[in-house]
Design an enzyme around this catalytic site. Structure first.
Site, PDB file in Angstrom:
ATOM      1  N   ASP A 118     -36.555   3.091  31.576  1.00 13.49           N
ATOM      2  CA  ASP A 118     -36.067   1.741  31.839  1.00 13.49           C
ATOM      3  C   ASP A 118     -35.150   1.776  33.053  1.00 13.49           C
ATOM      4  O   ASP A 118     -34.765   2.849  33.510  1.00 13.49           O
ATOM      5  CB  ASP A 118     -35.401   1.118  30.607  1.00 13.49           C
ATOM      6  CG  ASP A 118     -34.081   1.768  30.233  1.00 13.49           C
ATOM      7  OD1 ASP A 118     -33.863   2.940  30.600  1.00 13.49           O
ATOM      8  OD2 ASP A 118     -33.279   1.107  29.561  1.00 13.49           O
ATOM      9  N   TYR A 163     -32.127   1.639  35.856  1.00 13.75           N
ATOM     10  CA  TYR A 163     -30.711   2.009  35.874  1.00 13.75           C
ATOM     11  C   TYR A 163     -29.885   0.824  35.389  1.00 13.75           C
ATOM     12  O   TYR A 163     -30.184  -0.330  35.725  1.00 13.75           O
ATOM     13  CB  TYR A 163     -30.274   2.368  37.290  1.00 13.75           C
ATOM     14  CG  TYR A 163     -30.917   3.606  37.880  1.00 13.75           C
ATOM     15  CD1 TYR A 163     -30.779   4.848  37.274  1.00 13.75           C
ATOM     16  CD2 TYR A 163     -31.635   3.533  39.069  1.00 13.75           C
ATOM     17  CE1 TYR A 163     -31.342   5.990  37.835  1.00 13.75           C
ATOM     18  CE2 TYR A 163     -32.205   4.671  39.643  1.00 13.75           C
ATOM     19  CZ  TYR A 163     -32.055   5.891  39.011  1.00 13.75           C
ATOM     20  OH  TYR A 163     -32.606   7.020  39.576  1.00 13.75           O
ATOM     21  N   PHE A 209     -36.490   5.245  39.430  1.00 10.57           N
ATOM     22  CA  PHE A 209     -35.705   6.292  40.097  1.00 10.57           C
ATOM     23  C   PHE A 209     -35.046   5.846  41.404  1.00 10.57           C
ATOM     24  O   PHE A 209     -34.192   6.551  41.931  1.00 10.57           O
ATOM     25  CB  PHE A 209     -36.547   7.553  40.354  1.00 10.57           C
ATOM     26  CG  PHE A 209     -37.016   8.236  39.099  1.00 10.57           C
ATOM     27  CD1 PHE A 209     -36.109   8.933  38.305  1.00 10.57           C
ATOM     28  CD2 PHE A 209     -38.338   8.170  38.701  1.00 10.57           C
ATOM     29  CE1 PHE A 209     -36.521   9.554  37.125  1.00 10.57           C
ATOM     30  CE2 PHE A 209     -38.767   8.790  37.524  1.00 10.57           C
ATOM     31  CZ  PHE A 209     -37.857   9.483  36.743  1.00 10.57           C
ATOM     32  N   HIS A 249     -38.147  16.028  32.406  1.00 10.23           N
ATOM     33  CA  HIS A 249     -37.484  14.961  33.157  1.00 10.23           C
ATOM     34  C   HIS A 249     -36.482  15.570  34.149  1.00 10.23           C
ATOM     35  O   HIS A 249     -35.864  16.599  33.868  1.00 10.23           O
ATOM     36  CB  HIS A 249     -36.763  14.033  32.183  1.00 10.23           C
ATOM     37  CG  HIS A 249     -36.368  12.726  32.778  1.00 10.23           C
ATOM     38  ND1 HIS A 249     -35.197  12.565  33.496  1.00 10.23           N
ATOM     39  CD2 HIS A 249     -36.990  11.528  32.788  1.00 10.23           C
ATOM     40  CE1 HIS A 249     -35.118  11.309  33.901  1.00 10.23           C
ATOM     41  NE2 HIS A 249     -36.190  10.650  33.493  1.00 10.23           N
TER      42      HIS A 249
END
Length: 224
Positions: free
Chosen positions: A64, A66, A77, A186
């Site tokens: 989801d 930031y 990202f 991740h």
């Protein structure tokens, strides 16, 4: 919410008429009216505006947006140019430097990737300020699953980059033998040392694209 107007409409336009999306839309509209929500409503669909389906070469799947002030702008990202680079993106840049020798830039604005055909898709497209995952389970997952399935059905080679378990859970939808799937932990500081570093996703992506006769991605983000 700014409408999607390009070729994505041909493959996901029906989603906007589904019952779940009607409920999602009501929820999101109410959330924006009473809470601080990221990204700005006009930026929700930026990944689709910047990367039409016909241009997609690579898909990077995030979770989801930031949730801190001014960060999210509709690409997983990525943050706006004036915003401090978040820890996960710091690690992405470290791997990019080790993998391809790219200089680490002074910003985290990844629009250059999107404009070259990298679909930067979060599985949830909105979030309440300072409350991670606060819009999970409201319907966005059904919408973005439809997007992933639509890309899977495209009849040309596409690279799917799956970082972390939430992204890797989407692998079962990717059954087109033309596509290339890259998996790694991740890039967050909690998991990057478990195999994200050294996974060389950028060179592997470009090697695959070039083998298919497709122009590679210029991954270097310039300083601002």
């Amino acid at each position: 919410m700014s409408a999607i107007t390009n070729d994505w409409l041909d493959v996901i336009g029906n989603e906007f008429h589904e019952k779940y999306y009607t409920e999602l839309y009501k929820f999101i509209r109410n959330e924006y009216s009473i809470n601080l929500i990221f990204p700005k409503s006009d930026d929700i669909f930026n990944a689709f505006h910047l990367t039409p389906l016909e241009k997609v070469k690579v898909v990077i799947i995030g979770q989801d947006p930031y949730h801190n002030d001014g960060q999210a702008h509709g690409l997983c990202f990525s943050v706006k140019p004036e915003v401090e680079i978040p820890p996960s993106l710091v690690n992405i840049y470290k791997e990019l430097k080790d993998d391809l020798g790219c200089k680490i830039p002074n910003n985290g604005y990844l629009v250059k990737w999107a404009e070259q055909g990298v679909l930067m898709l979060n599985t949830v497209l909105t979030v309440r300020a300072h409350q991670a995952n606060s819009h999970q389970g409201k319907g966005w997952e059904k919408f973005t699953d439809a997007v992933i399935k639509a890309v899977n059905e495209v009849d040309r080679p596409i690279v799917f980059i799956l970082w972390g378990r939430p992204a890797q859970l989407k692998k079962s939808m990717l059954n087109n033998p033309k596509h290339y799937i890259l998996e790694a932990p991740h890039p967050s500081p909690l998991s990057a040392f478990r195999g994200f570093f050294g996974s060389k996703p950028f060179s592997k992506t470009n090697q695959f694209l070039e083998e298919q006769g497709i122009n590679p991605i210029d991954w270097q983000i310039e300083d601002i």
